[in-house]
Scaffold this active site. Structure first.
Site, PDB file in Angstrom:
ATOM      1  CG  HIS A 108      -1.403   1.374   1.618  1.00  0.00           C
ATOM      2  ND1 HIS A 108      -0.801   2.147   2.591  1.00  0.00           N
ATOM      3  CD2 HIS A 108      -2.436   2.104   1.140  1.00  0.00           C
ATOM      4  CE1 HIS A 108      -1.450   3.289   2.707  1.00  0.00           C
ATOM      5  NE2 HIS A 108      -2.441   3.290   1.827  1.00  0.00           N
ATOM      6  CB  VAL A 111       2.189  10.879  -1.742  1.00  0.00           C
ATOM      7  CG1 VAL A 111       3.390  10.091  -1.230  1.00  0.00           C
ATOM      8  CG2 VAL A 111       1.961  10.575  -3.210  1.00  0.00           C
ATOM      9  CG  HIS A 147      11.889  -1.510   6.784  1.00  0.00           C
ATOM     10  ND1 HIS A 147      11.284  -0.486   7.473  1.00  0.00           N
ATOM     11  CD2 HIS A 147      11.059  -2.587   6.899  1.00  0.00           C
ATOM     12  CE1 HIS A 147      10.160  -0.911   8.002  1.00  0.00           C
ATOM     13  NE2 HIS A 147       9.999  -2.187   7.657  1.00  0.00           N
ATOM     14  N   GLY A 261     -17.100  11.217  -1.375  1.00  0.00           N
ATOM     15  CA  GLY A 261     -16.265  10.758  -2.473  1.00  0.00           C
ATOM     16  C   GLY A 261     -16.894   9.583  -3.206  1.00  0.00           C
TER      17      GLY A 261
END
Length: 302
Positions: A108, A111, A147, A261
């Site tokens: 997932h 931004v 990571h 929405g």
């Protein structure tokens, strides 16, 4: 420049959606996304793209939205009461990838940019977003790859940034009613404006740009791993946790529904198939048990 440039943000987000769709299409040997442009009656709209029933991705949704209106919903003013009565604009790219092979993790990312304005007052704006990984069968090297890319996204902005937003991700993507994290984390940030517009926008772009770098190598490594009914059954069961988080806790889902929405776009994050089983516990010593024992434990992976 510290005055928000809304057009610049929108241009980047549309380009990001194109870039991510292109990368995923290449993994699918050219199978294309279906594009669905929509308009929100109260103001704004978006561009949803969905790929379903692919060889690699059972469902992949990458959504761009830009909505605006004269007032904010309760989900936005609950922790920012000073925003009540302001007009707003919200735009972002949000995506969820549900792979077919259980050895490829779900991922997932989103931004986003938000601005609230009122005559006679300075605008209030901020950036938010991040990305997180939800494996069904864990591999340390995959989590380290993920990571490492997250840390690289943060590195130009200060040595403390990755640790701060990694911790926030671990805390945010946590199912309180299950007493477990959703996956192995990544990055999560919100309300970012203290750096000023240029630096804050640059950070959002860095997070967005590093998503494909974080995820695609894992897809390429695991997509052809043989699997059977056992792995598929466990994948569908664990997908239930994903659904629970999105419908109970996710801020973006709540904001989208409360602002009127487009429901199809808001809920495109849900997997096509999922299962729930009563009081299921994996057998000790199995790969399924190892997911709980090793990977669903927030830790420093790099």
């Amino acid at each position: 420049m510290n005055t928000p440039d809304i057009d610049q943000v929108k241009e980047y987000l549309l380009t990001l959606q194109d870039t991510i769709c292109q990368a995923l299409t290449e993994e699918e040997a050219g199978q294309q996304f279906i594009e669905d442009s929509w308009t929100r009656e109260a103001g704004g709209g978006g561009r949803s793209r969905v790929l379903e029933e692919g060889k690699v991705f059972e469902k992949a949704g990458i959504n761009f939205s830009h909505v605006f209106g004269p007032g904010l919903p309760a989900s936005a003013t609950a922790h920012r009461p000073e925003l009540a009565g302001r007009s707003f604009q919200a735009m972002g790219v949000s995506l969820v990838i549900h792979p077919r092979n259980p050895y490829v993790p779900t991922s997932h990312a989103n931004v986003r940019f938000f601005i609230a304005e009122k005559d006679g007052a300075d605008p209030v704006w901020w950036f938010g977003g991040g990305f997180d990984l939800t494996p069904y069968y864990g591999y340390e090297e995959d989590v380290i790859q993920w990571h490492t890319a997250a840390k690289a996204a943060c590195a130009p902005f200060g040595p403390e940034v990755y640790a701060k937003y990694k911790k926030w991700c671990d805390e945010y993507f946590y199912l309180k009613h299950r007493n477990e994290p959703r996956g192995v984390g990544g990055l999560f940030f919100d309300d970012l404006n203290e750096w000023g517009f240029e630096k804050s926008f640059a950070f959002m772009q860095s997070v967005g740009d590093h998503y494909v770098q974080a995820y695609r190598p894992i897809v390429q490594k695991r997509k052809d791993t043989p699997y059977g009914e056992r792995e598929r059954d466990f994948q569908l069961y664990r997908r239930g946790r994903y659904v629970e988080f999105n419908l109970v806790y996710d801020r973006g889902t709540l904001f989208g529904l409360q602002t009127g929405g487009r429901t199809e776009s808001i809920l495109m994050s849900l997997p096509p198939l999922v299962s729930w089983q009563y009081n299921r516990h994996p057998e000790s010593g199995t790969p399924e048990a190892r997911l709980y024992e090793v990977f669903l434990k927030p830790q420093d992976w790099i």
